[in-house]
Design a protein around this motif. Structure first.
Motif, PDB file in Angstrom:
ATOM      1  N   GLY B 111     -17.278  58.863 -51.561  1.00 54.53           N
ATOM      2  CA  GLY B 111     -16.347  57.828 -52.014  1.00 54.53           C
ATOM      3  C   GLY B 111     -16.636  57.345 -53.424  1.00 54.53           C
ATOM      4  O   GLY B 111     -15.717  57.179 -54.231  1.00 54.53           O
ATOM      5  N   ALA B 112     -17.915  57.143 -53.724  1.00 58.26           N
ATOM      6  CA  ALA B 112     -18.261  56.640 -55.062  1.00 58.26           C
ATOM      7  C   ALA B 112     -17.860  57.646 -56.131  1.00 58.26           C
ATOM      8  O   ALA B 112     -17.351  57.283 -57.193  1.00 58.26           O
ATOM      9  CB  ALA B 112     -19.763  56.345 -55.151  1.00 58.26           C
ATOM     10  N   ARG B 113     -18.055  58.935 -55.852  1.00 61.95           N
ATOM     11  CA  ARG B 113     -17.724  59.934 -56.863  1.00 61.95           C
ATOM     12  C   ARG B 113     -16.217  60.148 -56.964  1.00 61.95           C
ATOM     13  O   ARG B 113     -15.677  60.353 -58.046  1.00 61.95           O
ATOM     14  CB  ARG B 113     -18.445  61.257 -56.579  1.00 61.95           C
ATOM     15  N   LEU B 114     -15.512  60.095 -55.817  1.00 65.00           N
ATOM     16  CA  LEU B 114     -14.060  60.217 -55.864  1.00 65.00           C
ATOM     17  C   LEU B 114     -13.470  59.028 -56.616  1.00 65.00           C
ATOM     18  O   LEU B 114     -12.568  59.182 -57.442  1.00 65.00           O
ATOM     19  CB  LEU B 114     -13.491  60.270 -54.437  1.00 65.00           C
ATOM     20  N   GLY B 115     -14.001  57.844 -56.352  1.00 73.10           N
ATOM     21  CA  GLY B 115     -13.480  56.626 -56.973  1.00 73.10           C
ATOM     22  C   GLY B 115     -14.123  56.315 -58.312  1.00 73.10           C
ATOM     23  O   GLY B 115     -13.851  55.280 -58.913  1.00 73.10           O
ATOM     24  N   ASN B 116     -15.001  57.219 -58.780  1.00 72.31           N
ATOM     25  CA  ASN B 116     -15.644  57.056 -60.078  1.00 72.31           C
ATOM     26  C   ASN B 116     -16.438  55.779 -60.239  1.00 72.31           C
ATOM     27  O   ASN B 116     -16.430  55.159 -61.303  1.00 72.31           O
ATOM     28  CB  ASN B 116     -14.613  57.152 -61.200  1.00 72.31           C
ATOM     29  N   GLY B 117     -17.140  55.364 -59.197  1.00 70.42           N
ATOM     30  CA  GLY B 117     -18.008  54.208 -59.377  1.00 70.42           C
ATOM     31  C   GLY B 117     -18.417  53.578 -58.067  1.00 70.42           C
ATOM     32  O   GLY B 117     -17.756  53.770 -57.053  1.00 70.42           O
ATOM     33  N   CYS B 118     -19.523  52.855 -58.116  1.00 70.74           N
ATOM     34  CA  CYS B 118     -20.045  52.225 -56.915  1.00 70.74           C
ATOM     35  C   CYS B 118     -20.237  50.747 -57.183  1.00 70.74           C
ATOM     36  O   CYS B 118     -19.591  50.160 -58.036  1.00 70.74           O
ATOM     37  CB  CYS B 118     -21.369  52.890 -56.509  1.00 70.74           C
ATOM     38  N   THR B 119     -21.165  50.139 -56.437  1.00 71.84           N
ATOM     39  CA  THR B 119     -21.450  48.721 -56.625  1.00 71.84           C
ATOM     40  C   THR B 119     -21.945  48.410 -58.035  1.00 71.84           C
ATOM     41  O   THR B 119     -21.699  47.328 -58.542  1.00 71.84           O
ATOM     42  CB  THR B 119     -22.505  48.266 -55.595  1.00 71.84           C
ATOM     43  N   SER B 120     -22.665  49.363 -58.660  1.00 70.52           N
ATOM     44  CA  SER B 120     -23.112  49.095 -60.035  1.00 70.52           C
ATOM     45  C   SER B 120     -22.080  49.543 -61.066  1.00 70.52           C
ATOM     46  O   SER B 120     -21.831  48.840 -62.038  1.00 70.52           O
ATOM     47  CB  SER B 120     -24.479  49.734 -60.309  1.00 70.52           C
ATOM     48  N   GLY B 121     -21.444  50.691 -60.844  1.00 68.41           N
ATOM     49  CA  GLY B 121     -20.472  51.187 -61.825  1.00 68.41           C
ATOM     50  C   GLY B 121     -19.231  50.324 -61.914  1.00 68.41           C
ATOM     51  O   GLY B 121     -18.861  49.862 -62.991  1.00 68.41           O
ATOM     52  N   HIS B 122     -18.567  50.109 -60.773  1.00 74.09           N
ATOM     53  CA  HIS B 122     -17.399  49.235 -60.759  1.00 74.09           C
ATOM     54  C   HIS B 122     -17.821  47.765 -60.692  1.00 74.09           C
ATOM     55  O   HIS B 122     -17.281  46.907 -61.373  1.00 74.09           O
ATOM     56  CB  HIS B 122     -16.493  49.546 -59.564  1.00 74.09           C
ATOM     57  N   GLY B 123     -18.813  47.494 -59.820  1.00 75.75           N
ATOM     58  CA  GLY B 123     -19.180  46.112 -59.551  1.00 75.75           C
ATOM     59  C   GLY B 123     -19.797  45.416 -60.738  1.00 75.75           C
ATOM     60  O   GLY B 123     -19.401  44.305 -61.081  1.00 75.75           O
ATOM     61  N   ILE B 124     -20.770  46.050 -61.379  1.00 78.44           N
ATOM     62  CA  ILE B 124     -21.480  45.364 -62.464  1.00 78.44           C
ATOM     63  C   ILE B 124     -20.937  45.776 -63.835  1.00 78.44           C
ATOM     64  O   ILE B 124     -20.510  44.933 -64.620  1.00 78.44           O
ATOM     65  CB  ILE B 124     -22.997  45.628 -62.362  1.00 78.44           C
ATOM     66  N   CYS B 125     -20.923  47.093 -64.122  1.00 77.92           N
ATOM     67  CA  CYS B 125     -20.459  47.533 -65.448  1.00 77.92           C
ATOM     68  C   CYS B 125     -18.949  47.346 -65.596  1.00 77.92           C
ATOM     69  O   CYS B 125     -18.471  46.910 -66.649  1.00 77.92           O
ATOM     70  CB  CYS B 125     -20.832  48.994 -65.687  1.00 77.92           C
ATOM     71  N   GLY B 126     -18.189  47.648 -64.548  1.00 79.90           N
ATOM     72  CA  GLY B 126     -16.729  47.534 -64.614  1.00 79.90           C
ATOM     73  C   GLY B 126     -16.275  46.092 -64.724  1.00 79.90           C
ATOM     74  O   GLY B 126     -15.491  45.745 -65.604  1.00 79.90           O
ATOM     75  N   LEU B 127     -16.790  45.237 -63.837  1.00 83.82           N
ATOM     76  CA  LEU B 127     -16.431  43.816 -63.923  1.00 83.82           C
ATOM     77  C   LEU B 127     -17.002  43.214 -65.205  1.00 83.82           C
ATOM     78  O   LEU B 127     -16.365  42.355 -65.817  1.00 83.82           O
ATOM     79  CB  LEU B 127     -16.958  43.048 -62.696  1.00 83.82           C
ATOM     80  N   GLY B 128     -18.185  43.675 -65.607  1.00 78.80           N
ATOM     81  CA  GLY B 128     -18.809  43.169 -66.831  1.00 78.80           C
ATOM     82  C   GLY B 128     -18.023  43.508 -68.073  1.00 78.80           C
ATOM     83  O   GLY B 128     -18.165  42.851 -69.113  1.00 78.80           O
ATOM     84  N   SER B 129     -17.185  44.552 -68.003  1.00 74.59           N
ATOM     85  CA  SER B 129     -16.331  44.852 -69.160  1.00 74.59           C
ATOM     86  C   SER B 129     -14.871  44.513 -68.842  1.00 74.59           C
ATOM     87  O   SER B 129     -13.960  44.991 -69.522  1.00 74.59           O
ATOM     88  CB  SER B 129     -16.497  46.313 -69.597  1.00 74.59           C
ATOM     89  N   LEU B 130     -14.682  43.648 -67.831  1.00 78.27           N
ATOM     90  CA  LEU B 130     -13.367  43.086 -67.501  1.00 78.27           C
ATOM     91  C   LEU B 130     -12.287  44.148 -67.302  1.00 78.27           C
ATOM     92  O   LEU B 130     -11.178  44.028 -67.809  1.00 78.27           O
ATOM     93  CB  LEU B 130     -12.926  42.097 -68.597  1.00 78.27           C
ATOM     94  N   GLN B 131     -12.631  45.174 -66.534  1.00 74.83           N
ATOM     95  CA  GLN B 131     -11.643  46.214 -66.265  1.00 74.83           C
ATOM     96  C   GLN B 131     -10.996  45.948 -64.915  1.00 74.83           C
ATOM     97  O   GLN B 131     -11.662  45.980 -63.877  1.00 74.83           O
ATOM     98  CB  GLN B 131     -12.341  47.570 -66.233  1.00 74.83           C
ATOM     99  N   TRP B 132      -9.717  45.707 -64.938  1.00 77.09           N
ATOM    100  CA  TRP B 132      -9.087  45.330 -63.673  1.00 77.09           C
ATOM    101  C   TRP B 132      -9.028  46.452 -62.650  1.00 77.09           C
ATOM    102  O   TRP B 132      -9.067  46.178 -61.449  1.00 77.09           O
ATOM    103  CB  TRP B 132      -7.744  44.642 -63.895  1.00 77.09           C
ATOM    104  N   PRO B 133      -8.983  47.750 -63.044  1.00 73.95           N
ATOM    105  CA  PRO B 133      -9.095  48.774 -61.992  1.00 73.95           C
ATOM    106  C   PRO B 133     -10.415  48.660 -61.223  1.00 73.95           C
ATOM    107  O   PRO B 133     -10.464  48.924 -60.021  1.00 73.95           O
ATOM    108  CB  PRO B 133      -9.015  50.092 -62.771  1.00 73.95           C
ATOM    109  N   SER B 134     -11.479  48.236 -61.912  1.00 73.83           N
ATOM    110  CA  SER B 134     -12.757  48.065 -61.236  1.00 73.83           C
ATOM    111  C   SER B 134     -12.694  46.902 -60.254  1.00 73.83           C
ATOM    112  O   SER B 134     -13.297  46.952 -59.179  1.00 73.83           O
ATOM    113  CB  SER B 134     -13.874  47.813 -62.257  1.00 73.83           C
TER     114      SER B 134
END
Lengths: 140, 157
Positions: B111-134
């Motif tokens: 799931g993480a690889r299909l969705g291109n991110g996990c708790t750190s990729g989407h959760g921390i880096c994605g939210l940290g760069s204000l990306q709404w898909p994350s």
């Protein structure tokens, strides 16, 4: 590719960053599946503080550093990772959540937890590696 | 009347401080190298060493596979330092059954690889760069994780 070249200095910086990350995962007890599961079962909301603390620090760093510095101290440019909203993102996230809820382990803690001597996490680590392999083999 | 809802029965300081350390790691990676570091990519990029299929031979995996492995090694080292400095001397353990670790892990990896991110990729880096898909990804995996964890607690001993 010069931009991607990894000098010893850059690799040491990457290692130090990983050390901080792993120390934080252990300190916050996120390397213990039981603690993650207790959050997912609404008995301990600590994970919100972990994520909140990490996101705030990351947000400030991502916002301010590119304004203060023309380029990273040991790199050529500040990268951005663009997330796309499509079917794969939603389906992937949904499957990820089912797995996370089943075992209480996500990629960071699966790796970091080994540093606390929790060898059971090798089962989760193997599962994650296998899942990533199958995803790549099925991808077009 | 004991109606006080205790959100943090084990205390809250170590959670917040741990989160700040995690964020500091992501920030340190960024200030020195400019790289954005989620954790799930290492599971795909490392396969690029041995699997020749075009998917794994993409530049984004080949170019990042070395530093991602070093980042992962840092994770183990950081947790080891915590264990040596602040641990109680006994190795970590879990009572989660092996089949749940393997099956759950498989879905986490897939799931993480299909969705291109996990708790750190989407959760921390994605939210940290204000990306709404994350944000959508985070809300999605939180929802399915809540449901799964509670169903498992109810149905399995």
């Amino acid at each position: 590719m010069n931009a991607q070249q990894m000098t010893l200095g850059r690799l040491l910086a990457v290692l130090a960053a990983g050390v901080l990350f792993g120390f934080g995962l252990a300190l916050s007890t996120m390397v213990q599946p039981e603690v993650v599961l207790s959050f997912l079962r609404f008995t301990d909301f600590g994970l919100m503080l972990v994520m909140g603390g990490a996101v705030v620090v990351t947000l400030v760093a991502y916002k301010l550093l590119p304004r203060w510095l023309r380029q990273p101290l040991l790199g050529d440019r500040f990268h951005t990772h663009v997330a796309h909203l499509n079917r794969d993102t939603v389906v992937g996230a949904a499957l990820f959540g089912v797995g996370w809820g089943l075992c209480g382990v996500c990629p960071g803690p699966a790796i970091a937890g080994l540093g606390t001597g929790n060898w059971s996490l090798l089962w989760a680590l193997g599962g994650i590696a296998l899942g990533a392999l199958v995803q790549g083999l099925r991808a077009r | 009347m004991e109606t006080t809802l205790n959100l943090f029965p084990l205390g809250w300081q170590h959670y917040l401080l741990g989160g700040v350390f995690i964020g500091a790691g992501v920030a340190l990676l960024f200030v020195f190298t400019g790289l954005v570091g989620g954790m799930s990519s290492v599971f795909s990029s490392t396969w690029s060493y041995v699997v020749q299929r075009p998917y794994f031979q993409q530049a984004r995996y080949i170019d990042s596979r070395l530093w991602r492995l070093v980042y992962a090694a840092g994770l183990v080292l950081g947790a080891l330092l915590w264990w040596l400095a602040l641990g109680d001397g006994t190795p970590g353990s879990t009572s989660v059954p092996v089949w749940q670790l393997v099956a759950g892990g498989f879905l986490v990896g897939y799931g993480a690889r299909l969705g291109n991110g996990c708790t750190s990729g989407h959760g921390i880096c994605g939210l940290g760069s204000l990306q709404w898909p994350s944000l959508v990804a985070v809300l999605t995996f939180m929802a399915t994780a809540f449901i799964t964890a509670n169903l498992v607690a109810r149905w399995l001993p």
